[in-house]
Design a protein around this motif. Structure first.
Motif, PDB file in Angstrom:
ATOM      1  N   LEU A  85       0.828  -1.204   0.000  1.00 29.46           N
ATOM      2  CA  LEU A  85       0.000   0.000   0.000  1.00 29.46           C
ATOM      3  C   LEU A  85       0.865   1.257   0.000  1.00 29.46           C
ATOM      4  O   LEU A  85       0.611   2.200  -0.769  1.00 29.46           O
ATOM      5  CB  LEU A  85      -0.920   0.001   1.225  1.00 29.46           C
ATOM      6  N   PHE A  86       1.904   1.277   0.832  1.00 33.63           N
ATOM      7  CA  PHE A  86       2.745   2.470   0.937  1.00 33.63           C
ATOM      8  C   PHE A  86       3.870   2.485  -0.090  1.00 33.63           C
ATOM      9  O   PHE A  86       4.500   3.519  -0.297  1.00 33.63           O
ATOM     10  CB  PHE A  86       3.325   2.583   2.346  1.00 33.63           C
ATOM     11  N   GLY A  87       4.146   1.372  -0.693  1.00 35.97           N
ATOM     12  CA  GLY A  87       5.109   1.350  -1.790  1.00 35.97           C
ATOM     13  C   GLY A  87       6.540   1.077  -1.418  1.00 35.97           C
ATOM     14  O   GLY A  87       7.330   0.631  -2.245  1.00 35.97           O
ATOM     15  N   SER A  88       6.914   1.335  -0.170  1.00 35.13           N
ATOM     16  CA  SER A  88       8.293   1.101   0.261  1.00 35.13           C
ATOM     17  C   SER A  88       8.350   1.114   1.783  1.00 35.13           C
ATOM     18  O   SER A  88       7.491   1.720   2.437  1.00 35.13           O
ATOM     19  CB  SER A  88       9.235   2.173  -0.290  1.00 35.13           C
ATOM     20  N   PRO A  89       9.371   0.460   2.359  1.00 36.19           N
ATOM     21  CA  PRO A  89       9.526   0.522   3.818  1.00 36.19           C
ATOM     22  C   PRO A  89       9.681   1.953   4.323  1.00 36.19           C
ATOM     23  O   PRO A  89       9.151   2.313   5.369  1.00 36.19           O
ATOM     24  CB  PRO A  89      10.794  -0.302   4.072  1.00 36.19           C
ATOM     25  N   GLU A  90      10.401   2.789   3.566  1.00 34.98           N
ATOM     26  CA  GLU A  90      10.628   4.164   3.995  1.00 34.98           C
ATOM     27  C   GLU A  90       9.316   4.935   4.110  1.00 34.98           C
ATOM     28  O   GLU A  90       9.091   5.671   5.077  1.00 34.98           O
ATOM     29  CB  GLU A  90      11.568   4.875   3.022  1.00 34.98           C
ATOM     30  N   ASN A  91       8.433   4.764   3.131  1.00 33.39           N
ATOM     31  CA  ASN A  91       7.142   5.449   3.181  1.00 33.39           C
ATOM     32  C   ASN A  91       6.319   4.985   4.381  1.00 33.39           C
ATOM     33  O   ASN A  91       5.672   5.793   5.052  1.00 33.39           O
ATOM     34  CB  ASN A  91       6.359   5.195   1.894  1.00 33.39           C
ATOM     35  N   LEU A  92       6.326   3.685   4.633  1.00 35.75           N
ATOM     36  CA  LEU A  92       5.577   3.149   5.766  1.00 35.75           C
ATOM     37  C   LEU A  92       6.151   3.647   7.082  1.00 35.75           C
ATOM     38  O   LEU A  92       5.406   4.069   7.982  1.00 35.75           O
ATOM     39  CB  LEU A  92       5.582   1.621   5.731  1.00 35.75           C
ATOM     40  N   LEU A  93       7.465   3.634   7.216  1.00 36.47           N
ATOM     41  CA  LEU A  93       8.094   4.084   8.454  1.00 36.47           C
ATOM     42  C   LEU A  93       7.837   5.571   8.694  1.00 36.47           C
ATOM     43  O   LEU A  93       7.680   6.010   9.834  1.00 36.47           O
ATOM     44  CB  LEU A  93       9.596   3.797   8.405  1.00 36.47           C
ATOM     45  N   ARG A  94       7.767   6.330   7.616  1.00 33.24           N
ATOM     46  CA  ARG A  94       7.463   7.756   7.756  1.00 33.24           C
ATOM     47  C   ARG A  94       6.052   7.944   8.300  1.00 33.24           C
ATOM     48  O   ARG A  94       5.801   8.793   9.154  1.00 33.24           O
ATOM     49  CB  ARG A  94       7.616   8.463   6.414  1.00 33.24           C
ATOM     50  N   ALA A  95       5.125   7.137   7.799  1.00 30.04           N
ATOM     51  CA  ALA A  95       3.749   7.218   8.294  1.00 30.04           C
ATOM     52  C   ALA A  95       3.686   6.804   9.763  1.00 30.04           C
ATOM     53  O   ALA A  95       3.001   7.443  10.573  1.00 30.04           O
ATOM     54  CB  ALA A  95       2.836   6.341   7.450  1.00 30.04           C
ATOM     55  N   LEU A  96       4.398   5.754  10.118  1.00 37.49           N
ATOM     56  CA  LEU A  96       4.394   5.289  11.505  1.00 37.49           C
ATOM     57  C   LEU A  96       5.022   6.324  12.439  1.00 37.49           C
ATOM     58  O   LEU A  96       4.663   6.405  13.612  1.00 37.49           O
ATOM     59  CB  LEU A  96       5.143   3.961  11.616  1.00 37.49           C
ATOM     60  N   SER A  97       5.963   7.116  11.928  1.00 38.36           N
ATOM     61  CA  SER A  97       6.569   8.149  12.763  1.00 38.36           C
ATOM     62  C   SER A  97       5.557   9.227  13.119  1.00 38.36           C
ATOM     63  O   SER A  97       5.710   9.914  14.130  1.00 38.36           O
ATOM     64  CB  SER A  97       7.770   8.776  12.040  1.00 38.36           C
ATOM     65  N   HIS A  98       4.516   9.372  12.288  1.00 33.05           N
ATOM     66  CA  HIS A  98       3.450  10.332  12.580  1.00 33.05           C
ATOM     67  C   HIS A  98       2.382   9.720  13.484  1.00 33.05           C
ATOM     68  O   HIS A  98       1.748  10.434  14.257  1.00 33.05           O
ATOM     69  CB  HIS A  98       2.804  10.833  11.292  1.00 33.05           C
ATOM     70  N   SER A  99       2.172   8.407  13.350  1.00 33.93           N
ATOM     71  CA  SER A  99       1.160   7.742  14.173  1.00 33.93           C
ATOM     72  C   SER A  99       1.431   6.246  14.227  1.00 33.93           C
ATOM     73  O   SER A  99       1.181   5.534  13.256  1.00 33.93           O
ATOM     74  CB  SER A  99      -0.248   7.994  13.615  1.00 33.93           C
ATOM     75  N   PHE A 100       1.946   5.786  15.369  1.00 34.02           N
ATOM     76  CA  PHE A 100       2.221   4.354  15.501  1.00 34.02           C
ATOM     77  C   PHE A 100       0.927   3.549  15.646  1.00 34.02           C
ATOM     78  O   PHE A 100       0.931   2.323  15.545  1.00 34.02           O
ATOM     79  CB  PHE A 100       3.148   4.081  16.693  1.00 34.02           C
ATOM     80  N   TYR A 101      -0.201   4.259  15.873  1.00 34.87           N
ATOM     81  CA  TYR A 101      -1.480   3.559  16.009  1.00 34.87           C
ATOM     82  C   TYR A 101      -1.839   2.813  14.724  1.00 34.87           C
ATOM     83  O   TYR A 101      -2.632   1.883  14.749  1.00 34.87           O
ATOM     84  CB  TYR A 101      -2.598   4.549  16.342  1.00 34.87           C
TER      85      TYR A 101
END
Length: 390
Positions: free
Chosen positions: A159-175
């Motif tokens: 969905l996010f396309g890459s680990p970096e994109n996903l980790l960036r999203a998680l940095s905004h909200s780990f929920y």
């Protein structure tokens, strides 16, 4: 105990990015540092002291964490977990932060849970630094000590396309990592796709606003309707920007901002509607920034409100970083007879920096050798003497 440590050693040595020498050194160092405590003597293991002296927690952190670890009878498993985390590249300070956030991580099985999670996440394309960062980002919920984290990332990574994109999203909200994928995430994604957003659009939108995925479906539906209310139809290239602009802003605040735009730029209802349909992100600009740009473009540059309404993208440019310095350059060139005709200011403001310099700075280096220096000074907020017009 020797057989347990041998299993852990074999597991870490199997990771492709860890050299045998470094892994052995880390494990032997951890083993050497571990206090000699007999598992048969529960009273000899003081959890609180272990958390402070060995894990690096502060005394208040240790006091808070100790009740969650009161069942521990020896440091064997905590030591194994600490060695494992060190093998992933986490520093002592990193591990202390993890333990303070999720004390029960020290109780996780290295071989049955942590090592298997790392193996399978590596298979999904995450690097060791990615996994270390993932552990840190999701520690508050204790997600990495659960096997379910693997299946969650199997869904999120495409969905996010890459680990970096996903980790960036998680940095905004780990929920995000703990949200119900079937009941919450997938229906929200389906709605966004129905609105014409491709997977890359959803990923970009949710990198900075992961709440878009975990909020109630009814809330997203309301945002969609609000975006359409700006005059941007679903499926249009601008719709993703309109949705971004109105997300998590109340209808009252949007109405207030629209009224402010009309007043500040002297726009009619039709003009403000046209401007917002072409550049909905104006809603995200502060009122002070909009006021400053209005004063500059209308009062100083002399642009008509209708001209700006047809070209609202210029309001997204930095006043001091782009609009003002470029205006000074063009005005200087015109005042000194170096331009053979008037230039359209929207084009002047829209050029990428390299093109602007090629068109308005480089051709005049002989006639105006100071121009490049003055332009740089204007970028820094100054007004060079050559740019002071009477």
């Amino acid at each position: 105990m020797l057989r347990f440590r041998s299993c852990i050693l074999a597991r870490i040595l199997s990771y492709p990015s860890a050299s045998p020498a470094s892994s052995i050194h880390r494990l032997l160092s951890a083993a050497a540092a571990a206090p000699a405590v007999s598992p048969e003597d529960p009273s000899s293991f003081a959890v609180e002291e272990y958390l402070v002296s060995t894990c690096g927690l502060t005394r208040p952190q240790a006091l808070k964490a100790t009740p969650k670890l009161s069942h521990l009878k020896s440091p064997a498993n905590p030591d194994a977990v600490r060695s494992f985390l060190a093998g992933l590249g986490l520093s002592g300070a990193d591990v202390a932060a993890l333990v303070a956030s999720d004390p029960q991580l020290l109780c996780a099985s290295v071989e049955k849970t942590l090592a298997r999670n790392v193996d399978e996440l590596t298979g999904l394309g995450l690097s060791r630094p990615d996994i270390a960062r993932l552990i840190s980002l999701t520690s508050a919920g204790g997600h990495f000590r659960c096997r379910a984290i693997v299946s969650r990332l199997q869904y999120y990574l495409p969905l996010f396309g890459s680990p970096e994109n996903l980790l960036r999203a998680l940095s905004h909200s780990f929920y995000l990592i703990g949200a119900d994928i079937e009941r919450r995430i997938k229906p929200n994604v389906a709605l966004l796709q129905e609105c014409g957003l491709a997977a890359c659009d959803i990923a970009k939108l949710c990198r900075s606003k992961p709440r878009m995925l975990i909020t109630r479906l009814e809330s997203i539906q309301a945002m969609v309707e609000c975006a359409e209310g700006l005059g941007v139809p679903r499926g249009s290239p601008m719709f993703k920007h309109a949705l971004d602009a109105v997300s998590f802003i109340s209808a009252e605040k949007i109405a207030t901002k629209v009224d402010y735009l009309k007043k500040t730029f002297r726009w009619s209802d039709a003009e403000v509607g046209m401007a917002l349909s072409r550049s909905p992100m104006m809603l995200r600009h502060s009122m002070d920034a909009l006021q400053s740009k209005s004063e500059f473009l209308i009062s100083e540059v002399g642009l008509e409100p209708e001209y700006i309404a047809h070209r609202p993208a210029m309001l997204n440019y930095s006043l001091d970083g782009r609009l003002r310095p470029r205006y000074y350059v063009v005005k200087f060139l015109k005042a000194n007879g170096l331009l053979d005709r008037d230039r359209d200011y929207y084009s002047v403001f829209s050029y990428v920096e390299k093109v602007f310099v090629q068109r308005y700075i480089c051709p005049y280096k002989d006639a105006a050798p100071h121009l490049a220096e003055d332009y740089d000074a204007a970028h820094r907020g100054g007004v060079p003497a050559n740019f002071k017009f009477t």
